[in-house]
Design an enzyme around this catalytic site. Structure first.
Site, short mmCIF file in Angstrom:
data_model
loop_
_atom_site.label_atom_id
_atom_site.label_comp_id
_atom_site.label_asym_id
_atom_site.label_seq_id
_atom_site.Cartn_x
_atom_site.Cartn_y
_atom_site.Cartn_z
N HIS A 95 24.24 -77.51 -31.85
CA HIS A 95 24.08 -78.94 -31.53
C HIS A 95 23.67 -79.73 -32.77
O HIS A 95 23.22 -79.17 -33.77
CB HIS A 95 23.00 -79.13 -30.46
CG HIS A 95 21.63 -78.69 -30.89
ND1 HIS A 95 21.25 -77.37 -30.90
CD2 HIS A 95 20.57 -79.39 -31.36
CE1 HIS A 95 20.02 -77.27 -31.34
NE2 HIS A 95 19.57 -78.48 -31.64
N ASP A 97 20.86 -82.90 -33.42
CA ASP A 97 19.67 -83.32 -32.69
C ASP A 97 19.86 -84.69 -32.03
O ASP A 97 20.36 -85.64 -32.67
CB ASP A 97 18.45 -83.39 -33.63
CG ASP A 97 17.95 -82.00 -33.99
OD1 ASP A 97 18.14 -81.07 -33.19
OD2 ASP A 97 17.38 -81.86 -35.09
N HIS A 249 23.48 -77.29 -35.86
CA HIS A 249 22.66 -76.10 -36.14
C HIS A 249 22.48 -75.32 -34.85
O HIS A 249 22.66 -75.85 -33.74
CB HIS A 249 21.33 -76.48 -36.76
CG HIS A 249 20.54 -77.47 -35.96
ND1 HIS A 249 20.82 -78.83 -36.00
CD2 HIS A 249 19.52 -77.32 -35.10
CE1 HIS A 249 20.00 -79.46 -35.19
NE2 HIS A 249 19.19 -78.58 -34.62
N ARG A 264 8.86 -80.63 -36.52
CA ARG A 264 10.08 -81.40 -36.76
C ARG A 264 9.79 -82.90 -36.80
O ARG A 264 9.03 -83.41 -35.98
CB ARG A 264 11.09 -81.12 -35.65
CG ARG A 264 12.42 -81.83 -35.85
CD ARG A 264 13.41 -81.48 -34.77
NE ARG A 264 13.24 -82.30 -33.59
CZ ARG A 264 14.06 -82.30 -32.55
NH1 ARG A 264 15.11 -81.48 -32.53
NH2 ARG A 264 13.85 -83.07 -31.51
FE LIG Z 1 17.89 -78.93 -32.96
#
Ligand SMILES: [Fe+2]
Length: 273
Positions: A95, A97, A249, A264
């Site tokens: 995917h 993000d 990723h 993140r």
């Molecule tokens: Fe992700």
């Protein structure tokens, strides 16, 4: 600064930079240029604080928060991605993000906090490389198509848990399905990229359901061909920056029962076009 390319399609390991230092406009420009060239950058031994990680991501634009993840106390922009035996990660597929947003993130900054001794690598794929490798006929067919991306699809397992609807109800309401072009022009490089993913893209508008699902399956499988990818082996205090508009990723969830924790931060991108 040393730059070592790690695969043909994308990815470079950068040495000789301290991300905890004040990021001057000159260094910010260098990092942005490297990201445009390599799409994902890997830095090791960067014991930066959450506030420093936030400030690093902020050089790429205003920061976004996420409706479903816990955050570092006092710094809501730093999300905590934790995977343990009791709460294993539910994200398994390739995917980009937060493509369920009208303005998906432009850049993601991920820092390794708790890293298993073995496993837990992250795979990256270049959507520039994936687009370039399509046949000319397919490129013509995809031009102008629009795909729908939906938070509810990406978090359907969490929503199905006991109390999930209650916990994520507000997030659901705030994130109705959005439409993004299947092929986008990267706003900085001007290169075309493929912009559908297996986690959030539900269908392609205007196509019969079977054609839409077959096309999405093909594009997602094509994008994940090893020739378009690289693989990163985490070490504690590694920091990874990726261009979320031109890459996908996939976490490799092969490390349980060892725990893993990452921090993140994402910066907001433009409306895709
Ligand atoms: Fe992700």
């Amino acid at each position: 600064m040393q730059v070592k390319r790690i695969a043909g399609a994308l990815g470079a390991e950068i040495k000789g930079v301290d991300l905890g230092q004040i990021l001057t406009p000159e260094i910010s420009i260098v990092i942005r240029d490297l990201l445009n060239e390599h799409e994902v950058l890997f830095f090791r031994q960067q014991a930066i604080e959450p506030a420093q990680q936030r400030d690093l991501a902020a050089i790429f634009g205003p920061l976004q928060t996420h409706p479903a993840y816990g955050t570092v106390a006092g710094i809501p922009e730093v999300m905590i991605l934790e995977s343990t035996v009791d709460k294993p990660s539910k994200i398994e597929v390739w995917h980009s993000d937060m493509t369920f947003r009208q303005h998906p993130p432009s850049v993601t900054v991920l820092r390794g906090m708790v890293i298993p001794n073995v496993g837990g690598d992250t795979l990256f794929a270049s959507m520039t490389s994936a687009y370039d490798a399509l046949s000319e006929g397919m490129k013509v067919y995809l031009e102008g198509l629009v795909a729908v991306h939906d938070f509810a699809q990406g978090f359907r397992e969490s929503l199905a848990e006991p109390g999930g609807r209650e916990r994520l109800g507000a997030a659901l309401e705030e994130n109705p399905p959005v439409r993004h072009p299947v092929v986008q022009v990267h706003p900085e490089t001007g290169k075309k990229v493929l912009f559908v993913n297996a986690l959030f893209t539900t269908h392609i508008e205007g196509l019969p359901p079977l054609e839409s699902s077959a096309l999405l399956d093909f594009l997602c499988q094509h994008a994940a061909l090893p020739e378009h990818t690289c693989r990163f082996q985490w070490t504690p205090d590694s920091v990874v920056l990726w261009d979320n508009r031109s890459t996908q990723h996939k976490p490799v969830n092969d490390f349980l029962p060892a725990p893993r924790c990452l921090h993140r931060v994402v910066s907001e991108g433009d409306q895709p076009y």
